[in-house]
Enzyme design. Structure first.
Site, mmCIF file in Angstrom:
data_model
loop_
_atom_site.group_PDB
_atom_site.id
_atom_site.type_symbol
_atom_site.label_atom_id
_atom_site.label_comp_id
_atom_site.label_asym_id
_atom_site.label_seq_id
_atom_site.Cartn_x
_atom_site.Cartn_y
_atom_site.Cartn_z
ATOM 1 N N GLU A 39 1.079 -1.055 -0.227
ATOM 2 C CA GLU A 39 -0.231 -0.237 -0.071
ATOM 3 C C GLU A 39 0.529 1.389 0.029
ATOM 4 O O GLU A 39 0.295 2.412 -1.069
ATOM 5 C CB GLU A 39 -0.931 -0.175 1.447
ATOM 6 C CG GLU A 39 -2.202 -0.407 0.731
ATOM 7 C CD GLU A 39 -3.170 -0.897 -0.200
ATOM 8 O OE1 GLU A 39 -2.881 0.379 -0.340
ATOM 9 O OE2 GLU A 39 -3.598 -1.506 -0.442
ATOM 10 N N THR A 45 2.097 4.956 -7.805
ATOM 11 C CA THR A 45 2.661 4.526 -8.696
ATOM 12 C C THR A 45 2.067 3.411 -8.613
ATOM 13 O O THR A 45 1.588 2.849 -8.115
ATOM 14 C CB THR A 45 4.008 4.116 -7.493
ATOM 15 O OG1 THR A 45 5.204 5.063 -6.933
ATOM 16 C CG2 THR A 45 4.718 3.479 -9.089
ATOM 17 N N TYR A 122 -6.499 5.952 4.936
ATOM 18 C CA TYR A 122 -6.676 4.767 3.811
ATOM 19 C C TYR A 122 -5.482 3.569 4.016
ATOM 20 O O TYR A 122 -6.454 2.782 3.913
ATOM 21 C CB TYR A 122 -6.298 5.768 2.735
ATOM 22 C CG TYR A 122 -5.891 4.824 1.284
ATOM 23 C CD1 TYR A 122 -7.400 4.279 0.813
ATOM 24 C CD2 TYR A 122 -4.890 4.371 1.078
ATOM 25 C CE1 TYR A 122 -7.199 2.808 -0.070
ATOM 26 C CE2 TYR A 122 -4.479 3.586 0.438
ATOM 27 C CZ TYR A 122 -6.183 2.749 -0.395
ATOM 28 O OH TYR A 122 -6.021 1.876 -1.382
ATOM 29 N N ASP A 140 -9.769 6.067 -0.853
ATOM 30 C CA ASP A 140 -8.609 6.492 -1.812
ATOM 31 C C ASP A 140 -9.068 6.982 -3.031
ATOM 32 O O ASP A 140 -10.427 7.262 -3.453
ATOM 33 C CB ASP A 140 -7.369 5.708 -2.358
ATOM 34 C CG ASP A 140 -8.124 4.500 -3.918
ATOM 35 O OD1 ASP A 140 -9.270 4.187 -3.530
ATOM 36 O OD2 ASP A 140 -7.478 3.999 -3.771
ATOM 37 N N CYS A 211 -25.875 2.362 -10.521
ATOM 38 C CA CYS A 211 -24.986 3.338 -10.733
ATOM 39 C C CYS A 211 -25.781 4.613 -11.368
ATOM 40 O O CYS A 211 -26.673 4.874 -12.776
ATOM 41 C CB CYS A 211 -24.037 2.857 -12.466
ATOM 42 S SG CYS A 211 -22.978 4.227 -11.808
#
Ligand code: SF4
Length: 357
Positions: A39, A45, A122, A140, A211
């Protein structure tokens, strides 16, 4: 938050995740150390870039105690290229603290996890849910994108209060079992289907019928974020000082960008040959030859490197030295040392690659 369909997402999301998740080295087990290392590496990255770093890191530092005992130079070399070196410095501090206070065993309590250096909400959520199966959300950018599209919520995702609301809303719907998989399913959907750049892949999304943004065709309006301030541009002239098959390095200052890391000597701004000559003389360097890629007075950026809030625009000079004194803080290293044992930040590697390929 707007009225939302979150109550119904857990089952279809888990079912999708079980079939579609990527096989990644840190998903081979639920070891807290492994979750933690992955993590932290994944912050800023890409996954495919992290994989070889992760495998090498775990092979060389297989547990928390090995990390706590690792020499700083070796640790920096293992991290070289990932950037944001404070991440790994904090990891070592946290590893020491875990060894001192918890006998080398990663704490399970989320408040204790949050007290470790370098671990925010997080990462604590990811570790607590994935390694310890606790219903703690890890929110996140990926998760915020999925949630704001599902709920058509136009709140500012940079707002801490809104992130807290999303965290609380998700923690309300965590399944009793499979907390770790639920955390990872949200992240995975955001990475593979409800993607950050370009149109989301709604036709293959397990949440399509739930959604709001997909129903109204407003996917690209979410997530909303207030515009960030423009990055500050800093111009630099990087010096490659060569003497007897060695090249000069020095340590950066202890505070600020790349604190305490190795760097090539450099000056702020784009400097002329004349300015460099003065500076070199002041630092006890007699020069044989100065080579610059641009003509005097017409300097331009040769290499750019982007940090979160700053952009470095760099030009350079290659300087063959006739003689050096110790009126400077340089360390002279061979090309092999530079490659094998020195952790050099990516900004300097990049300009070195341009100047002396
Ligand atoms: Fe994202 Fe589309 Fe799935 Fe909605 S349906 S969560 S917009 S991928």
């Amino acid at each position: 938050m707007c009225e939302n369909p979150l109550q119904e997402i857990a089952a279809p999301l888990l079912e999708w995740y079980h079939i579609n998740h990527r096989i990644l080295p840190w998903r081979q087990d639920r070891d807290a150390y492994h979750v933690w290392v992955s993590e932290i590496m994944l912050q800023q990255t890409r996954v495919d870039a992290v994989v070889p770093y992760y495998e090498r890191f775990i092979a060389q530092l297989p547990d928390i105690r090995a990390l706590a005992d690792c020499a700083d130079d070796r640790l920096m070399k293992l991290w070289e290229g990932l950037g944001y070196y404070s991440r790994v410095r904090n990891m070592k501090k946290a590893a020491r603290l875990i060894c001192e206070q918890y006998g080398g065993i990663f704490p399970e309590n989320v408040d204790e996890i949050l007290r470790l250096p370098g671990i925010g909400a997080y990462t604590a959520g990811a570790i607590a849910s994935i390694a310890f199966e606790q219903p703690v959300a890890a929110v996140d950018g990926n998760v915020l994108r999925v949630v704001t599209r599902l709920t058509e919520d136009g709140s500012d995702i940079a707002d801490t209060g809104f992130r807290c609301q999303v965290t609380a809303a998700l923690e309300d719907i965590y399944p009793r079992q499979e907390c770790g998989d639920f955390t990872q399913s949200l992240m995975e959907l955001g990475a593979l289907v409800c993607i950050p750049n370009g149109l989301p892949k709604c036709t293959i999304c397990p949440l399509q019928t739930l959604c709001g943004a997909c129903k109204s065709g407003t996917q690209m309006q979410y997530p909303f974020r207030t515009k960030k301030a423009a990055r500050r541009v800093e111009k630099k002239t990087i010096l490659f000082l060569r003497y007897r098959n060695k090249i000069a390095l020095r340590r950066r200052a202890k505070g600020g960008v790349l604190a305490g890391m190795w760097e090539f000597p450099n000056l702020d701004g784009y400097r002329t040959r004349k300015e460099l000559s003065v500076w070199l003389a002041e630092h006890g360097i007699a020069t044989r030859h100065i080579w610059m890629p641009v003509t005097v007075g017409n300097s331009k950026c040769e290499v750019k490197h982007i940090f979160t809030h700053i952009e470095w625009h760099m030009t350079y000079a290659v300087i063959d030295c006739a003689d050096v004194t110790d009126e400077n803080d340089f360390t002279w290293v061979t090309k092999e040392q530079l490659t094998d044992s020195i952790a050099l930040p990516a900004a300097f590697r990049k300009v070195y690659g341009s100047a002396l390929p």
